[in-house]
Scaffold this active site. Sequence first.
Site, PDB file in Angstrom:
ATOM      1  N   GLY A   1     -57.552 -19.021  83.480  1.00 37.32           N
ATOM      2  CA  GLY A   1     -57.861 -17.692  84.144  1.00 37.32           C
ATOM      3  C   GLY A   1     -59.192 -17.419  84.016  1.00 37.32           C
ATOM      4  O   GLY A   1     -59.600 -16.366  84.372  1.00 37.32           O
TER       5      GLY A   1
ATOM      6  N   HIS B   1     -46.088 -24.724  90.995  1.00 35.43           N
ATOM      7  CA  HIS B   1     -46.150 -26.016  90.213  1.00 35.43           C
ATOM      8  C   HIS B   1     -44.727 -26.849  90.502  1.00 35.43           C
ATOM      9  O   HIS B   1     -43.762 -26.363  91.068  1.00 35.43           O
ATOM     10  CB  HIS B   1     -45.851 -25.375  88.738  1.00 35.43           C
ATOM     11  CG  HIS B   1     -47.105 -24.828  88.196  1.00 35.43           C
ATOM     12  ND1 HIS B   1     -46.937 -24.299  86.895  1.00 35.43           N
ATOM     13  CD2 HIS B   1     -48.169 -24.698  88.709  1.00 35.43           C
ATOM     14  CE1 HIS B   1     -48.171 -23.859  86.677  1.00 35.43           C
ATOM     15  NE2 HIS B   1     -48.884 -24.010  87.758  1.00 35.43           N
TER      16      HIS B   1
ATOM     17  N   LYS C   1     -58.018 -23.838  83.727  1.00 33.35           N
ATOM     18  CA  LYS C   1     -56.691 -23.455  83.836  1.00 33.35           C
ATOM     19  C   LYS C   1     -56.240 -22.425  83.072  1.00 33.35           C
ATOM     20  O   LYS C   1     -54.907 -22.134  83.236  1.00 33.35           O
ATOM     21  CB  LYS C   1     -55.656 -24.595  84.359  1.00 33.35           C
ATOM     22  CG  LYS C   1     -56.178 -25.786  85.292  1.00 33.35           C
ATOM     23  CD  LYS C   1     -56.648 -25.362  86.514  1.00 33.35           C
ATOM     24  CE  LYS C   1     -55.645 -24.715  87.311  1.00 33.35           C
ATOM     25  NZ  LYS C   1     -56.093 -24.292  88.719  1.00 33.35           N
TER      26      LYS C   1
END
Length: 336
Positions: A94, A302, A92
């Site tokens: 990139g 999120h 997580k």
Amino acid sequence: MVPERAPGRVAVRKQLALMLLSALATLCVLQSLAVTSARAPAPAEAPAAPAAAAAAALAGGGARWSARRTLLRPEDDGTKRLPQALIIGVKKGGTRALLEFLRVHPDVRAVGAEPHFFDRNYQNGLQWYRDLMPKTLEGQITMEKTPSYFVTREAPARIYAMSRETKLIVVVRDPVTRAISDYTQTLSKRPDIPSFESLTFKNRTTGLIDTSWSAIQIGIYAKHLDNWLQYFPMSQILFVSGERLISDPAGELGRVQDFLGLKRIITDKHFYFNQTKGFPCLKKAEGSSKPHCLGKTKGRTHPNIDPEVVQRLRDFYRPFNMKFYQMTGRVFGWDD
């Protein structure tokens, strides 16, 4: 009276002289043929000898190699090699974006799926691993990405055993934001999991952070880096900012291309910003003339997290971040 053998000696001398002249003439002819051959244009390739054509093309350098690749048999069009560079983390952070961007470069060939060789499939052996790799030509770099390598204790020794010259790339991101993103991914697959807040603490009242939870543990970058530095010098590890990969993809890709010894081909002209996803996208992806954005699983919204929990996490990570900045010589700005 002159002896009878005198005329014989004269005949022998004449014969020797004729032999010498004949040898000189032959030598002159051979030299003339050599000069003519050197000046003459190269004959057309004989289709019956592709191996000879391949050898000549390789000997002639990159330009002739590219121009004459079509003369080679399909099985000669590249070789499967073990990777010279790995994207080893972090989850997580990139890593998928970086790999997709890098694949635009003509001198980068990469596996699409994550092989998980150095953490889950090591028992399968290096030949199994090599067979997963794409074919590459001389001068191209073979790569793969498996983000869990960075937090796997055995991975550094195993990669070192493959090649101590391996170049390692780590995409890092604000550990608090990364943890929330990690939780969001899990929540999308398992909606019944406990709340982020309850998983963060061993004891909410005392504020004791549960570092055994992988979402928290991955973000202690300095701890994991210590393990890698036992095998690889810092000069062989490049840390890419996940935040800057979004705000300035061409800038971060420039650093990566330099690190890999590649010409800076990927520039601003390759990207556009997708306002809907909030991520940069490629104007043209590898092997396509169409724009390409990362899949729908990237850029998830999120959940709202209690601000007090977020602040406690920032306080928890701060000393680890400071150590990480010192180790890497780069301030990532997560504590501003």
